[in-house]
Scaffold this active site. Structure first.
Site, PDB file in Angstrom:
ATOM      1  CB  SER A   1     -19.311 -27.173 -60.565  1.00  0.00           C
ATOM      2  OG  SER A   1     -18.255 -26.595 -61.293  1.00  0.00           O
TER       3      SER A   1
ATOM      4  N   GLY B   1     -15.853 -27.252 -65.931  1.00  0.00           N
ATOM      5  CA  GLY B   1     -15.830 -27.768 -67.292  1.00  0.00           C
ATOM      6  C   GLY B   1     -15.990 -29.272 -67.280  1.00  0.00           C
ATOM      7  CG  LEU B   2     -17.762 -31.080 -70.707  1.00  0.00           C
ATOM      8  CD1 LEU B   2     -17.707 -31.318 -72.210  1.00  0.00           C
ATOM      9  CD2 LEU B   2     -19.022 -31.698 -70.106  1.00  0.00           C
ATOM     10  CB  SER B   3     -14.728 -35.633 -67.119  1.00  0.00           C
ATOM     11  OG  SER B   3     -13.672 -36.525 -66.855  1.00  0.00           O
ATOM     12  N   GLY B   4     -11.940 -34.122 -68.341  1.00  0.00           N
ATOM     13  CA  GLY B   4     -10.964 -34.136 -69.417  1.00  0.00           C
ATOM     14  C   GLY B   4     -10.764 -32.802 -70.105  1.00  0.00           C
ATOM     15  CB  SER B   5     -12.461 -29.537 -69.835  1.00  0.00           C
ATOM     16  OG  SER B   5     -12.429 -29.309 -68.431  1.00  0.00           O
ATOM     17  N   GLY B   6      -9.325 -30.221 -68.894  1.00  0.00           N
ATOM     18  CA  GLY B   6      -8.042 -29.625 -68.524  1.00  0.00           C
ATOM     19  C   GLY B   6      -8.127 -28.747 -67.299  1.00  0.00           C
ATOM     20  CE  LYS B   7     -13.194 -29.977 -64.107  1.00  0.00           C
ATOM     21  NZ  LYS B   7     -13.179 -30.988 -65.189  1.00  0.00           N
ATOM     22  CB  SER B   8      -6.986 -31.152 -62.514  1.00  0.00           C
ATOM     23  OG  SER B   8      -8.197 -31.448 -61.843  1.00  0.00           O
TER      24      SER B   8
END
EC number: 2.7.1.25
Length: 207
Positions: free
Chosen positions: A105, A31-38
């Site tokens: 990615s 997902g985009l940067s800041g999407s909450g992946k981590s």
């Protein structure tokens, strides 16, 4: 490469997973940067850990401190970054772990290349579909502001495209609902596909 032969060890992935009471898989958070992946991947790992499962979380920033510290952010280097991560994840899954990865990615080709390393059902793509406007409003690292000023080239979502997954196993928008509900949904999915088995009882170990 013609003189290199894969050595098949006597203990295989199935045996390692059975010892840990789980079926090893790779969950690929994209997902985009800041999407909450981590955040999402980290919360899921914590929940799995607290339930006695064996995991490891590969994070986009962390691998650039060692494994990929020689790489920059050109398109070629970003491809190589994900290639290395995919191969490391494959080894970790072979060791019997439930592996979580959190990487932007941005292209389907990159993600499909990693998926191709695993047998059917062992690569679980989690599209963190949080809208760009929400991601940009969060801007936890100040990257969107720099990208808008032209200070960062090829920034995904601004000056470089993000290709939305066409057939992700799971899609989660972190701007809707709360983290606990989202993690419980992920746990329910992993139980449904039988990734999580009851932890094995070891005689004399007091567990």
């Amino acid at each position: 490469m013609s003189n290199i032969v894969w050595h098949q060890h006597s203990i295989d992935q199935a045996a390692r997973g059975a010892q840990k009471g789980q079926n090893p898989v790779l969950l690929w958070f994209t997902g985009l940067s800041g999407s909450g992946k981590s955040t999402l991947a980290g919360a899921l790992e914590r929940a799995l850990f607290e339930h006695g499962f064996h995991t490891y979380l590969l994070d986009g920033d962390n691998v650039r401190h060692g494994l990929c510290k020689d790489l920059g952010f050109s398109l070629e280097d970003r491809d190589e970054n994900l290639r290395r991560v995919g191969e490391v994840a494959k080894l970790m899954v072979d060791s019997g772990l439930v592996v979580l990865s959190a990487f932007i990615s941005p292209t389907r080709e990159e993600r499909d290349r990693v998926r191709a390393l695993f047998p059917q059902g062992q690569f679980i793509e989690v599209h963190v579909s949080t809208p760009l406007s929400v991601c940009e409003s969060r801007d936890p690292k100040g990257l969107y502001a720099k990208a808008r000023k032209g200070e960062i080239a090829n920034f995904t979502g601004i000056s470089s495209p993000y290709e939305v997954p066409e057939s992700a196993e799971l899609t989660i928008d972190t701007s809707k609902g709360d983290l606990e509900t989202q993690v419980n949904g992920l746990l329910a999915y992993l139980k449904a596909i039988e990734v999580l088995n009851p932890p094995r009882q070891i005689a004399g170990a007091g567990i």
